[in-house]
Design an enzyme around this catalytic site. Structure first.
Site, PDB file in Angstrom:
ATOM      1  N   ASP A 143       0.937  -1.263  -0.076  1.00 47.90           N
ATOM      2  CA  ASP A 143      -0.086   0.228  -0.063  1.00 47.90           C
ATOM      3  C   ASP A 143       0.881   1.244  -0.240  1.00 47.90           C
ATOM      4  OD1 ASP A 143      -2.283   1.363  -0.043  1.00 47.90           O
ATOM      5  OD2 ASP A 143      -2.490   1.407   2.296  1.00 47.90           O
TER       6      ASP A 143
ATOM      7  N   GLU B 242      -5.208   4.358  -6.152  1.00 51.62           N
ATOM      8  CA  GLU B 242      -6.152   4.895  -5.104  1.00 51.62           C
ATOM      9  C   GLU B 242      -6.270   6.376  -5.614  1.00 51.62           C
ATOM     10  OE1 GLU B 242      -4.163   2.712  -1.235  1.00 51.62           O
ATOM     11  OE2 GLU B 242      -2.930   4.397  -1.933  1.00 51.62           O
TER      12      GLU B 242
END
Length: 158
Positions: free
Chosen positions: A45, A102
């Site tokens: 991430d 994202e």
């Protein structure tokens, strides 16, 4: 309610924040390998916000790179952010990793990402965070924006 006994582990993907993973690369890698043995997947991430070394992509057996929203949100107006996103997409492809962008806050960003070859995304342009009990109804009613469908058709025809 979810019946935990019937969840297939290959449907589970845990996220590791890039900056946390580098603190002890060998230990994190060992844990990932142990979890892989039971079918659990991992995503790296916030990729691009830490050191972003190629060593981490090579040594961490993650299946997915998540391109941080700090770069994605301005790809339509900032050439540097666009270049970074293109670079991460290229790295993901080169290392055989999936990628998720994202920060997809509108249809236009989604179109550009599709054109770049990134077809997995998350952000308010798709859905706002919601309780898991609301997900089935959302899935039933969600429709991709027509612009995304058109771009996908053009790309698949090429």
């Amino acid at each position: 309610l979810v019946d935990e006994e019937n969840i297939s582990t290959d449907l589970i993907e845990l996220e590791i924040v890039e900056s946390d993973a580098i603190d002890d690369l060998d230990a994190v890698s060992a844990v990932i390998h142990q979890c892989e043995d039971v079918g659990v997947h991992f995503a790296l991430d916030d990729y691009g916000t830490g050191y972003s070394s190629l060593t981490y992509i090579r040594r961490l057996p993650v299946q997915t790179l998540k391109i941080d929203q700090i770069f994605v949100k301005d790809i339509l107006t900032d050439q540097d952010d666009l270049n970074i996103v293109e670079g991460v997409i290229g790295l993901a492809r080169a290392f055989g990793r999936e990628m998720i962008a994202e920060g997809v806050e509108n249809t236009e960003i989604g179109v550009r990402l599709l054109e770049l070859g990134c077809n997995c995304a998350q952000g308010y342009g798709i859905a706002k965070p919601m309780p898991f009990t609301e997900i089935p109804a959302w899935v039933r009613q969600y429709r991709f924006p027509s612009e995304w469908i058109e771009v996908a058709k053009k790309l698949s025809a090429a």
